[in-house]
Design an enzyme around this catalytic site. Structure first.
Site, mmCIF file in Angstrom:
data_model
loop_
_atom_site.group_PDB
_atom_site.id
_atom_site.type_symbol
_atom_site.label_atom_id
_atom_site.label_comp_id
_atom_site.label_asym_id
_atom_site.label_seq_id
_atom_site.Cartn_x
_atom_site.Cartn_y
_atom_site.Cartn_z
ATOM 1 N N GLY A 156 45.829 2.837 33.467
ATOM 2 C CA GLY A 156 44.790 1.937 32.978
ATOM 3 C C GLY A 156 43.994 2.617 31.895
ATOM 4 O O GLY A 156 44.563 3.073 30.918
ATOM 5 N N SER A 207 47.778 8.846 31.846
ATOM 6 C CA SER A 207 48.617 8.133 30.896
ATOM 7 C C SER A 207 48.349 6.640 30.970
ATOM 8 O O SER A 207 47.538 6.179 31.756
ATOM 9 C CB SER A 207 50.089 8.401 31.191
ATOM 10 O OG SER A 207 50.448 7.766 32.401
ATOM 11 N N LYS A 208 49.066 5.911 30.143
ATOM 12 C CA LYS A 208 48.819 4.467 30.026
ATOM 13 C C LYS A 208 48.873 3.744 31.372
ATOM 14 O O LYS A 208 48.111 2.819 31.614
ATOM 15 C CB LYS A 208 49.841 3.838 29.083
ATOM 16 C CG LYS A 208 49.532 4.137 27.635
ATOM 17 C CD LYS A 208 50.294 3.197 26.725
ATOM 18 C CE LYS A 208 50.077 3.548 25.265
ATOM 19 N NZ LYS A 208 50.730 4.820 24.889
ATOM 20 N N ARG A 209 49.779 4.164 32.221
ATOM 21 C CA ARG A 209 49.915 3.408 33.458
ATOM 22 C C ARG A 209 48.716 3.560 34.392
ATOM 23 O O ARG A 209 48.601 2.861 35.394
ATOM 24 C CB ARG A 209 51.218 3.795 34.172
ATOM 25 C CG ARG A 209 51.195 5.132 34.837
ATOM 26 C CD ARG A 209 52.585 5.615 35.195
ATOM 27 N NE ARG A 209 52.620 7.062 35.225
ATOM 28 C CZ ARG A 209 52.209 7.790 36.253
ATOM 29 N NH1 ARG A 209 51.774 7.195 37.327
ATOM 30 N NH2 ARG A 209 52.247 9.093 36.190
#
Length: 479
Positions: free
Chosen positions: A249, A245-247
């Site tokens: 990177g 996911s986005k977290r």
RNA sequence: GUUCCCUUCGUCUAGAGGCCUAGGACACGUCCCUUUCACGGAUGUAACACGGGUUCGAAUCCCGUAGGGAACGCCA
């Protein structure tokens, strides 16, 4: 026309609701490699039937990223949205053949069925109310959907090329909707019709579709079509094992370009993630395609490891063309003049040996891109504060000023060694390190005599003069 | 909840019953090389989730347990 066409056709079928996901890129790579391996074709299909979420920008981005990776496909991409009529035609054909039926239940009724099933701990499913009912008894004014008649008893089996034999009880399968009440096809149906019409022989995709494969197989069989081989590849997880996911990177293939990775390195890394050919680690996708078998894909999910990507990228940077790397650096730092570019190109051979990404390379390239006056970093200014360094700098300046205009690294190094021998008991570092600090502004750089040659006598003398002034202005430590 | 899938060093993986005192790669430690940082070379630490079977023999086959993931839409 010779023998019936039995050669492989694989496809990559992204839905253009966002960027090209890194997992999608790997799936595309697997499909590409397998098609090549078997001498077949690899085609692209854009699954844009979700009109609300599909965007032209997403289509462009996906195509751009595929091209960046060097993944090419046969012919023009197929747009699923343009095939509505054919999807509807097949659904109606199925009704005529008694393999599918009209269902007049409202979405609200279905919702209560689902809720009831869930409450009873059962798989949420349609109750097949209209399966054997006469359509003549249908409520007036209700637009029906078309549902498939799924088998009620027995098992369905898929021999997945990655997952092995997978078996599911037909009682678990639903009479899923093929055509919505507005006449548009569902994903499940459109995929099957398109895969058949496009002659897809091998469906290689994320294993989030493994369950769907059973439902799709039903449609193939109802139409009397041959069922393609399936290969469901596990998802790529983030470094912590959770869904990417986005977290974490980087998530989009395009982001890897921004992070300074070369496309050939990304391909190599992605191919190695979940697929193997013995102990081979470094290979191009062309090489991989020669080795590529779907059965060598790992059935377990894998995690993204940027450290390993760094290592692979460093390798490809070392063997990359200097001019190409120079352009990539300049592209990143913005335009510079011809003299800077020329210096950078000359220095690139040594520069690329010590950087893992284009981002690092661009940072190291400052050695050739910046002009005086420039900043010394903390360690460099510490070195330059030294009393001995100040003396050394004078010696260096005088010695290099006397050097000929050809200014070769061997002569530079010889001059510096002479100083070390005569003034510092042969301690080369006493001379080299201040010299490095003055030229680079940092304590790490390529071999500094070679860098000096690239910079040229004029620029070197400029930087030394500047360093001398700086040292004078900033005083120095005494022993 | 139901169904399906997965489980070898921290990570990516090799391994298709004896070749496994489990191999390679990244990362990490040490050493060498070296004007710095890297590169390179050498070397070291480190894994078959657990429990039962089957077998002369299991990381490999079977069954359970635990943990992780996915799917169950008139989304794709």
């Amino acid at each position: 026309m010779t023998a019936p066409d039995k050669s492989t056709v694989t496809r990559f079928a992204p839905s253009p609701t966002g960027f090209l996901h890194i997992g999608g890129a790997r799936t595309a790579l697997f499909n590409w490699c397998y098609a090549r391996h078997t001498g077949g074709k690899f085609v692209l299909r854009i699954e844009d039937t979700d009109k609300a979420r599909s965007t032209p920008d997403a289509i462009d981005a996906i195509i751009r990223d595929l091209k960046w990776l060097g993944i090419d496909w046969e012919g023009e991409p197929v747009f699923q949205s343009k095939r509505d009529a054919r999807h509807a035609e097949v659904a109606h054909e199925l009704v005529k053949a008694g393999k599918a039926y009209f269902c007049y239940c409202s979405p609200e009724e279905l919702e209560t069925m689902r809720a009831d099933a869930l409450a009873k701990g059962e798989q949420p499913r349609y109750n097949r109310f209209w399966r054997d009912r006469d359509p003549a008894t249908a409520p007036a004014g209700v637009k029906p959907v078309i549902r498939i008649k799924a088998p009620i008893e027995g098992d369905s089996v898929i021999n997945d090329l990655v997952q092995g034999e997978v078996r599911v009880a037909n009682s678990q399968l639903d009479d899923m909707i093929l055509l919505r009440s507005d006449g548009s096809p569902t994903y499940m149906h459109a995929v099957v019709v398109d895969d058949h019409d496009m002659g897809i022989t091998h469906v290689v995709r994320g294993d989030d579709h493994l369950n769907n494969a059973f439902r799709q197989k039903l449609i193939f069989e109802a139409m009397g079509w041959s069922v393609p081989e399936f290969a469901h590849v596990p998802l790529i997880h983030g470094p912590d094992g959770a869904k990417l996911s986005k977290r974490h990177g980087a998530q989009a293939a395009g982001e890897f370009k921004e992070l300074g990775y070369l496309p050939e390195a990304v391909c190599n890394y992605l191919l190695r993630l979940g697929w193997s050919h013995g102990d081979d680690e470094i290979f191009t996708k062309e090489q991989a395609s020669e080795w590529f078998e779907l059965t060598n894909i790992n059935a377990a999910p894998s995690r993204l490891d940027l450290k390993k990507l760094d290592h692979i990228n460093a390798h490809y940077m070392k063997i990359a063309d200097d001019a190409r790397l120079t352009d990539l650096v300049l592209e990143r730092v913005g335009a510079t003049d011809a003299a800077h570019k020329d210096r950078l190109l000359k220095g690139m051979h040594d520069l690329k040996q010590r950087a893992a990404t284009i981002v690092q390379l661009a940072s190291d390239a400052q050695l050739y891109l910046k002009d005086t006056p420039f900043e010394y970093d903390e360690k460099a200014s510490h070195t330059l504060h030294d009393h001995d360094a100040h003396h050394a700098m004078h010696y260096i300046y005088d010695a290099l000023a006397r050097l000929g205009a050809d200014f070769k690294d061997t002569d530079i190094e010889a001059a510096l060694k002479t100083i070390a021998n005569e003034k510092y008991e042969g301690k080369l570092a006493k001379v080299m390190m201040p010299f490095r600090a003055a030229l680079a502004g940092t304590m790490t750089s390529p071999p500094i005599a070679k860098a000096a040659e690239v910079l040229g006598q004029g620029e070197v003398m400029n930087r030394l003069k500047y360093a001398l002034h700086w040292m004078h202005d900033h005083g120095h430590h005494h022993h």
